[in-house]
Design an enzyme around this catalytic site. Structure first.
Site, PDB file in Angstrom:
ATOM      1  N   GLU A  66     -10.906  -6.413  -5.254  1.00  0.00           N
ATOM      2  CA  GLU A  66     -10.869  -7.443  -4.218  1.00  0.00           C
ATOM      3  C   GLU A  66     -12.140  -7.373  -3.386  1.00  0.00           C
ATOM      4  OE1 GLU A  66      -7.201  -7.532  -2.024  1.00  0.00           O
ATOM      5  OE2 GLU A  66      -8.245  -8.168  -0.204  1.00  0.00           O
ATOM      6  N   ASP A 121      -4.941 -13.536  -3.860  1.00  0.00           N
ATOM      7  CA  ASP A 121      -4.472 -13.369  -2.475  1.00  0.00           C
ATOM      8  C   ASP A 121      -4.624 -14.691  -1.735  1.00  0.00           C
ATOM      9  OD1 ASP A 121      -3.704 -10.745  -2.690  1.00  0.00           O
ATOM     10  OD2 ASP A 121      -5.164  -9.953  -1.278  1.00  0.00           O
ATOM     11  N   HIS A 142     -11.400 -14.051   2.329  1.00  0.00           N
ATOM     12  CA  HIS A 142     -12.613 -13.250   2.131  1.00  0.00           C
ATOM     13  C   HIS A 142     -13.761 -14.100   1.607  1.00  0.00           C
ATOM     14  CE1 HIS A 142     -10.061  -9.304   1.919  1.00  0.00           C
ATOM     15  NE2 HIS A 142      -9.891  -9.977   3.027  1.00  0.00           N
ATOM     16  N   GLU A 157      -9.512 -13.318  -2.731  1.00  0.00           N
ATOM     17  CA  GLU A 157      -8.729 -13.699  -1.549  1.00  0.00           C
ATOM     18  C   GLU A 157      -9.387 -14.884  -0.847  1.00  0.00           C
ATOM     19  OE1 GLU A 157      -7.222 -10.680   1.065  1.00  0.00           O
ATOM     20  OE2 GLU A 157      -7.487 -11.956   2.835  1.00  0.00           O
ATOM     21  N   ASP A 195       2.427   1.831   3.303  1.00  0.00           N
ATOM     22  CA  ASP A 195       3.367   0.843   3.838  1.00  0.00           C
ATOM     23  C   ASP A 195       4.787   1.332   3.581  1.00  0.00           C
ATOM     24  OD1 ASP A 195       1.182  -0.796   4.322  1.00  0.00           O
ATOM     25  OD2 ASP A 195       1.486  -2.000   2.503  1.00  0.00           O
ATOM     26  N   ASP A 225      -1.336 -13.018   1.161  1.00  0.00           N
ATOM     27  CA  ASP A 225      -1.855 -11.899   1.955  1.00  0.00           C
ATOM     28  C   ASP A 225      -2.205 -12.444   3.342  1.00  0.00           C
ATOM     29  OD1 ASP A 225      -2.871  -9.609   2.964  1.00  0.00           O
ATOM     30  OD2 ASP A 225      -4.661  -9.567   1.718  1.00  0.00           O
ATOM     31  N   MET A 249       2.736  -5.713  -7.856  1.00  0.00           N
ATOM     32  CA  MET A 249       1.419  -5.138  -7.560  1.00  0.00           C
ATOM     33  C   MET A 249       1.553  -4.037  -6.521  1.00  0.00           C
ATOM     34  SD  MET A 249      -1.067  -5.355  -4.860  1.00  0.00           S
ATOM     35  CE  MET A 249      -1.491  -6.930  -4.112  1.00  0.00           C
ATOM     36  N   ASP A 300      -6.545 -14.197   7.936  1.00  0.00           N
ATOM     37  CA  ASP A 300      -5.281 -14.051   7.185  1.00  0.00           C
ATOM     38  C   ASP A 300      -4.205 -15.009   7.684  1.00  0.00           C
ATOM     39  OD1 ASP A 300      -6.383 -12.104   5.581  1.00  0.00           O
ATOM     40  OD2 ASP A 300      -5.472 -10.422   6.632  1.00  0.00           O
ATOM     41  N   ASP A 324     -11.683 -11.792   9.969  1.00  0.00           N
ATOM     42  CA  ASP A 324     -10.682 -11.969   8.914  1.00  0.00           C
ATOM     43  C   ASP A 324      -9.380 -12.466   9.539  1.00  0.00           C
ATOM     44  OD1 ASP A 324      -9.373 -11.753   6.499  1.00  0.00           O
ATOM     45  OD2 ASP A 324      -9.172  -9.579   6.596  1.00  0.00           O
ATOM     46  N   LYS A 337     -14.847  -8.483  -0.322  1.00  0.00           N
ATOM     47  CA  LYS A 337     -14.862  -8.909   1.081  1.00  0.00           C
ATOM     48  C   LYS A 337     -16.269  -8.671   1.613  1.00  0.00           C
ATOM     49  CE  LYS A 337     -12.270  -8.506   5.394  1.00  0.00           C
ATOM     50  NZ  LYS A 337     -11.315  -7.707   6.195  1.00  0.00           N
ATOM     51  N   HIS A 344       0.867  -1.164   0.000  1.00  0.00           N
ATOM     52  CA  HIS A 344       0.000   0.000   0.000  1.00  0.00           C
ATOM     53  C   HIS A 344       0.911   1.223   0.000  1.00  0.00           C
ATOM     54  CE1 HIS A 344      -2.339  -3.077   2.230  1.00  0.00           C
ATOM     55  NE2 HIS A 344      -3.380  -2.551   1.633  1.00  0.00           N
TER      56      HIS A 344
END
Lengths: 387, 387, 387, 387
Positions: free
Chosen positions: B180, B244, B219, B216, B56, B286, B87, B256, B254, B182, B53
């Site tokens: 994406e 993802d 998700h 993902e 980040d 992810d 990406m 992950d 979530d 969710k 991102h």
């Protein structure tokens, strides 16, 4: 006050009021009513329309003569009661022949049988006046992903739907298709698991303009989704061809409960959406009475579906007229004109202006939104505690 | 044997290995690593790519000079380690300014801010080599449906994406978008809740050919859906632009989790799908390490994601080569040629033949399918118990 | 009409109205209010009580003097506003030291630290008047079952609770414990996942009479359970020591939404249960306002929790007084006296009579139950549409 | 290598292999096998025991002579094959008479009928050797909470179980009861929804020492719970009297899939728990084959259940012997002796020491735990990829 009228366009499937109370753990508890009897029951409670699977009306092994006799009697009771047939569909899930799927079955003969049965069922539906034809792929899925290549399955599904729009056009029928999503049950995983997946898949069809969706409350709730949001996407795409109203707790077996009997607030938002958007199609209830019900209670069930819809429709109008609620919404929706005009279609100059603009994020983030207040006013309104 | 190689195209987000172990009920537990340090960590464990991102990498309030210094250092460590940036994406969820949404916020200034931030973030991503740009609408949703009209929200979402494809074309960037889905979290209900909904929505965009999906695992599992089936629909539509990978128990927050750490079999089917279909894009993880992990365990986590993928890829090849499994599949997929040729594109004569055909449903229904046997062979293979 | 009064015993945790709007995907959005400010806010909206975790009031690293100063100020605002402290609890989840659990941590020093912290927090709670002490084991669980033997973990949990009831008795405190269940989050799987599990586990404790439960709406809904049924089991066992009211969609992250804001009907049944049973404890709201809220909206949130409770309490009384509803219930609950007297305690003669009796199952099965009718009357009543 | 042996104590219900493939959306697909035929099938695949509901063996309306003839034939096939009957149970859900419940039905005659039927079924079970008697309250629940007072329902449930333990004692039977929890289906909400609730409820029974639990994988998974944790609680309380093994995706209809066919890892942990704890009871599979299966595939299904158990049992032994895994566990479980000795039973001096101790939380929090590494080693082991 909340009595159903014809213009409300309330319809029920024969299989809904006709359900005999059996479930995976118990046999039938109510004595069977004929299709004619069910139409009379629906007329008595005030419904406008009646829908059916081919075999709700005509037994799967009926002869042509038998079929025609049944259709004649059914037409007679429709005439007598004034009920219409807005929608029909095919039972491609009950018979053992479809144990591995219908349009996506691994066996070509089964796929052929499914096409054949569907064409005959389309003829039947059209003969009785249906203008929407629903496809719920109850057996189109898998228990083990070892058993079917999903790309092959999607290809077969597409092929079947293309074949059938071809048939409808060839016959000159005035008929639209509506795909109904469901995430699972009776298969462990169904293809086209959500309304979103159906809407996407439709875009790959030869006659996509003939095909829309039939979102069902219970089926989206099973996946924990906000049903009204799925309606909105379908409406936005011009694809809300039909609707299946009932109720369901998320994350469970398919309950098909009386409309509004589980989540009153979710039911409120969906009725408000349909009424505000101007949805003009049938309000179809795909629900059934509890196993504990006798025929009187089945009638109470059917009346309850319609009554709750009408109460919520009235509340939706109240919401739109409530000064406190509307004042909050006006405040929430007030737009900064200078900013608004930079948005919209892409424009290089606007883009540059936006990129260069030094947003005071902290100031913008200060702004609170009275959504708790607004939501509580909505609750009060639903509870009849606004005045 | 199961060591990652560059051609495996394994990538991680900076936010994945960089997660400091905080969650809704606890503060950070690991000392922060810089972006440069994270790239070195990824290089050490054998990754091929790194995604981010905007924030980040570059703090949200960094000056232009600071931003350029950071980008320079980042590029240097990419050069030193050989990692690539396949990406990039925008953080439109953390900052309080986006508390009511970004592209779908009720406040025009917030929507403008989101567009501005995204254009700058696209520039950053492209500058560092990204060819895919992901959109996860973390704040695009509601807690109360009183607060936003979903049709207005979908309209704003579309407007923003159209604006941004306009921007990308205008800049001459070689960049594709990947949406994406969710279902919920952090909002109670997110718009574009499933990959299916994204695939549908894309068809309504001005530059739909530039836009695909980034499904993902977690998700889709949150909604209890079969992830691989969603992959298949995306692939079938030519829209699987990115992926993802992680893991998740259905019906929860979530998670992950490390790829393959919850449902090994679901992970097997998805790897098999990607490999069989010939997906050539990044295998992006992810996911993040447990809160209990120290930096050594974070490395174990990252290595585990890749190792499990490679083990399952090897097992997918075994499945395709296993004589007993393939013999069962050959039997299952044998087709009656006479029937097959009546299927396919609509043909009036074939349709009539099918309608007139007297299917022996009972005989067809007799056919059993060895799916338990096939699924058990798959289990044996996954468990390393085939020989 | 629906204004809160002291005798309603409405309480809020400091952490509920004090929540700053942060979540796993976003930082804080509201400026912090002190504990004193929060008590004033609660007094303003009409609450009766305020609860806290030790560190909601006293920072984890406060000196003894600092702690005493804070307690003094807090006591002063309680005196000034008249609010009471019915319950207190320990924060054993936020600090990194508890990343692997508190009472069930694998590290003996961490377990010791948890005991130490809890004893000090009990002292604090008692000092401020708490008569109920809640235990929510936020970190008592695992991500991987490889990491902990569940029998060892349960043993440690028991040991800690036994130690602490020992401490309470030794201090002569008039304090009861209430265990709070949660299926998951922040751990992948929590021990004591449901209120049922807590009720069972309590029976294994040394001082089980001192220990009851604190069932939370959201935590049971997360597992898709009927919250009111869990209340009933706790009440039946004499163990309903406290209650956490909020709302939650099943199968999701822990939402802690405004009471009654999701499932109005479930909220109705639980209020009716509490009022009919004569539950005399606090009505504690363990909820927080949306991230979009400003402090005015936080007040609207708190007022809404109480208002909805009072509206539903009023409706519960209506239900009990509604002639049509009560007539249906009378019919439903009419008992065959001849049969009733064979039931009850075991008696060999009655047993033989029952075994020998030739039940006319078909006749008994004929009986329908007007539950659809009854449920629809309930819906009408909730919607304010009875008469 | 993974062939079932008698000492593995693998049992199946008649209703499991005997399932004819019908479901809520489809009729039977397999021709019926007699009870005798099913025992022969179970013997052929290597099972040790067979369980039944009364009406799996004896039709509900059979005469006494008919019943005795059937029992004689059944005993003969048991003798011929060597299979034993470790468990029996009553069908209190299929017959329409139980549409509103059995022990908790509102109608006293129905409750009486349920008691009568259960006493006869207990006699039958004992006659054929059963030492465990299972109670699954399939119809003990509601669709609408308007229909039953849960306190009354729990009271009736308790009364029935007390009556029946009274009967068993009076008859001098050597028989223990095992309660089986399920959150929903076929009722919208079942009483005693989780194993935890059963364990709690048991403590309120007159003869609680005679009553334990029969946890079922699918039923706990439906609620998204960690099944093994529920096993552990039952074991900890000395109440694990029986077990129902199968598989299930969380948040769905009751799937009863082949053991280990969905979540291999969860199955691994549960097998490891049973084997490590020394559970000596039957390994009962309460599952059924896919609707697509023919009788050969039903055998493959049954063999697969047992084979997967044995493979996982072997892997559990590998886990316990794996040096790398055990070294990690040794490190994780190393305890600070000085701290350990302050824990345990309450001691005022230890309490004071703990309260006064100045814990270096930051230092303790520094400690990371190699749980990702450990969990990945577990994954490798499950996948057959260790060495």
């Amino acid at each position: 006050m909340f009595e159903p009228r014809l213009e409300d366009r309330f319809s029920f499937g024969l299989w809904t009021v006709g359900c005999l109370g059996d479930d995976p753990f118990g046999g039938v508890v109510r004595s069977e009513l004929s299709a004619v009897g069910l139409v009379e029951l629906l007329a008595e409670v005030g419904a406008w329309g009646v829908n059916f699977h081919d075999n709700d009306l005509v037994p799967v092994d009926a002869s042509w003569d038998e079929r025609n006799r049944i259709v004649g009697e059914f037409r007679a009771v429709l005439d007598a009661t004034g009920l219409v047939v807005p929608m029909a569909t095919t039972n491609l899930f009950f018979d053992p022949v479809f144990r591995d799927g219908a349009f996506t079955a691994n066996d070509a003969s089964v796929r052929a049988c499914a096409l054949s049965k569907t064409m005959r069922a389309i003829d039947l539906g059209v003969e009785l006046g249906a203008s929407t034809y629903v496809f719920w792929g109850g057996r189109e899925g898998v228990e083990s992903d070892a058993s079917k290549d999903p790309l092959v399955a999607l290809g077969r599904y597409r092929e079947a739907l293309n074949f059938l729009t071809g048939y409808v056009k060839d016959q000159g029928y005035d008929l639209r298709f509506a795909l109904e999503a469901k995430p699972n049950e009776p298969r462990a995983d169904s293809y086209l698991a959500t309304t979103g997946a159906c809407l996407a898949f439709i875009e790959t069809l030869d006659d996509s303009e003939m095909v829309g969706v039939n979102p069902e409350v219970a089926h989206e709730h099973m996946a924990g989704l906000n049903y009204m949001h799925q309606l909105a996407l379908a409406w936005d795409m011009g694809k809300l061809f039909h609707i299946d109203l009932n109720d369901q707790v998320p994350g469970r077996y398919d309950q098909d409960l009386r409309f509004g009997s589980v989540n009153i607030k979710a039911a409120f938002w969906l009725v408000k959406f349909l009424e505000d958007a101007g949805y003009a199609g049938p309000r179809h209830f795909d629900a059934h009475a509890y196993r504990t019900a006798d025929w009187d209670d089945v009638k109470a069930f059917a009346r309850g579906c319609m009554r709750t819809y009408l109460i919520l429709k009235d509340k939706a109008a109240q919401f739109n007229a409530d000064p406190a609620i509307q004042a909050l919404l006006d405040g929430i929706n007030a737009q900064d004109k200078a900013m608004s005009k930079l948005l919209g279609s892409y424009d290089p100059k606007n883009a540059q202006t936006l990129k260069d603009h030094n947003f005071d994020r902290a100031a913008l983030a200060e702004r609170g939104y009275p959504y708790e207040q607004l939501d509580q006013l909505t609750n009060d309104l639903i509870l009849g505690a606004r005045e």
